[in-house]
Design a protein around this motif. Structure first.
Motif, short mmCIF file in Angstrom:
data_model
loop_
_atom_site.label_atom_id
_atom_site.label_comp_id
_atom_site.label_asym_id
_atom_site.label_seq_id
_atom_site.Cartn_x
_atom_site.Cartn_y
_atom_site.Cartn_z
N ARG A 50 -7.91 5.55 1.41
CA ARG A 50 -6.45 5.51 1.36
C ARG A 50 -5.84 5.00 2.66
NH1 ARG A 50 -4.68 8.53 -2.97
NH2 ARG A 50 -2.66 9.01 -2.05
N GLU A 51 -6.70 4.63 3.63
CA GLU A 51 -6.21 4.13 4.91
C GLU A 51 -5.88 2.65 4.82
OE1 GLU A 51 -9.23 5.02 7.75
OE2 GLU A 51 -9.00 7.21 7.56
N GLN A 58 -7.75 -1.47 3.24
CA GLN A 58 -7.15 -2.23 2.13
C GLN A 58 -7.52 -3.70 2.25
OE1 GLN A 58 -5.64 -0.28 -0.24
NE2 GLN A 58 -6.35 1.30 1.20
N TYR A 96 -1.30 5.90 -6.55
CA TYR A 96 -2.54 5.15 -6.41
C TYR A 96 -2.90 5.08 -4.92
CZ TYR A 96 -1.30 3.81 -11.18
OH TYR A 96 -0.96 3.83 -12.51
N GLY A 97 -3.39 3.94 -4.47
CA GLY A 97 -3.64 3.75 -3.03
C GLY A 97 -5.09 3.82 -2.62
N ASP A 98 -5.98 4.34 -3.48
CA ASP A 98 -7.41 4.35 -3.16
C ASP A 98 -7.98 2.96 -3.39
OD1 ASP A 98 -7.18 6.99 -2.67
OD2 ASP A 98 -8.64 7.67 -4.16
N ARG A 154 -6.98 1.28 -9.67
CA ARG A 154 -6.69 0.99 -8.26
C ARG A 154 -6.52 -0.52 -8.07
NH1 ARG A 154 -12.33 3.57 -6.12
NH2 ARG A 154 -13.80 2.14 -7.05
N ASP A 161 1.98 1.75 -3.46
CA ASP A 161 0.89 2.26 -4.30
C ASP A 161 0.68 3.75 -4.09
OD1 ASP A 161 0.44 -0.21 -5.39
OD2 ASP A 161 -1.31 -0.69 -4.16
N LEU A 162 0.75 4.20 -2.84
CA LEU A 162 0.60 5.63 -2.55
C LEU A 162 1.73 6.42 -3.19
CD1 LEU A 162 -0.44 5.45 1.23
CD2 LEU A 162 -1.89 6.21 -0.67
N HIS A 184 0.83 -1.21 0.00
CA HIS A 184 0.00 0.00 0.00
C HIS A 184 0.86 1.26 0.00
CE1 HIS A 184 -3.33 2.64 0.65
NE2 HIS A 184 -2.99 2.94 1.88
N SER A 204 -11.53 10.15 2.97
CA SER A 204 -10.12 9.78 3.14
C SER A 204 -9.92 8.32 3.51
CB SER A 204 -9.48 10.66 4.23
OG SER A 204 -10.11 10.44 5.49
#
Length: 333
Positions: free
Chosen positions: A224-225, A229, A206-208, A247, A201-202, A198, A221
């Motif tokens: 993205r936590e 995931q 990405y990351g969402d 994503r 990805d961020l 993750h 938000s």
């Protein structure tokens, strides 16, 4: 021959299906449900020679459901899924009455579940490694369906209460099941792997992750936590078929199925290679160990205990615990 006015022109059929898709999404139903409902609506429309659903009603629905039984010999589950799709189409999408439908119900043929013995499960596990072994051990150790397993988020594993939370399981119900103590170290390692992936990805922009229902609007938000995931993410970034966003989704079910089939063959287990068999084995082995049906029903998330009772027919008491006359004769010889 149907009147041409009752047919859906090709340029309008696409718009109708797209409107239905949008309605399903706004209702907060899953992508899998969207695909299933659209599939059955298309079959219904083609069965009636492309007549527009708004020009049809109860009679045509009953004809279609009867045809599934009389000519297609479909199962009761298939007929029920088709019925659910058409009830949604008429009652929720078109706002038309669907009460008092009369049709021939499919026969409920009882099929005994595939249950692996403890020895067979050990043999299968020897031919699995890494994340695939963990997934199979989780299905066997918790009674999760494969779809529920792959839908798990990091936050659904609660090490404090020793629970695994199943969100929107079959029938859109939430439940909890036990967290196998022996799998805790490997689950923690898996979460660390997800955290590293993750973070990458961020970094890559990405990351969402997909959030169900209105959660994306309510908690913008949260996507993205780490907690949201997937516990078993896909190996690559993909395009969301609904939003078009790039994503990471969860692992595709066919990936797990492929590894299970290979392991069952390699283990020499001469029975169907099914991921669902580990859930069946979980229930049957608990019953063999003396746990009551009501407890097993809650762990499996069955609405009706009659569904759970099927496992009384497959536990290790061949012939319902009756001693065969042949064995009695041998013992006397």
């Amino acid at each position: 021959m149907d009147d041409i006015r009752h047919q859906i022109p090709k340029n309008k059929s696409g718009r109708f299906i797209q409107q239905l898709r949008l309605h399903i999404r706004e209702a907060g139903l899953s992508y899998r449900t969207e695909q299933t409902y659209v599939h059955w609506v298309k079959r219904f429309v083609h069965f009636h020679r492309l007549r527009h659903p708004a020009e049809m009603g109860k009679t045509e629905v009953e004809q279609f459901l009867n045809r599934l039984v009389t000519e297609r010999d479909c199962s009761i589950n298939t007929q029920r899924i088709a019925l659910n799709a058409l009830v949604y189409l008429y009652k929720r999408f078109l706002g038309m009455d669907t009460d008092s439908l009369e049709f021939k119900p499919a026969q409920r043929n009882r099929r005994l579940p595939v249950v692996y013995s403890s020895e067979e499960i050990l043999a299968i596990l020897k031919h699995l490694e890494g994340v695939y072994r963990l997934q199979v051990e989780l299905m066997y150790g918790t009674g999760l369906r494969s779809a529920e397993l792959l839908s798990l988020r990091v936050k659904d594993v609660d090490f404090g209460s020793n629970n695994i939370y199943v969100r929107s399981g079959k029938g859109d119900k939430d439940r909890t099941t036990m967290l196998p103590q022996g799998l805790i170290p490997e689950l923690k390692r898996q979460i660390r792997r997800v955290a590293l992936l993750h973070r990458q990805d961020l970094f890559d922009g990405y990351g969402d992750v997909y959030l169900p229902g209105a959660l994306n609007r309510k908690y913008p938000s949260a996507a993205r936590e780490l907690g949201w995931q997937y516990l078993f993410p896909a190996s690559s970034i993909g395009t969301d078929p609904r939003s078009g966003l790039r994503r990471r989704h969860h692992m595709h079910p066919t990936t797990l199925t492929k590894h299970v089939r290979a392991a069952v063959r390699a283990a020499g287990v001469n029975r169907p290679a099914r991921t669902h068999a580990f859930r069946h084995s979980f229930a049957a082995h608990l019953l063999e160990s003396g746990y009551d049906l009501r407890t097993i029903q809650e762990l499996l998330g069955h609405a009706d205990i009659a569904t759970t009772e099927i496992y009384t027919h497959v536990i290790n008491r061949g012939g319902k615990g009756v001693l065969s006359p042949s064995d009695r004769l041998r013992s006397q010889s």
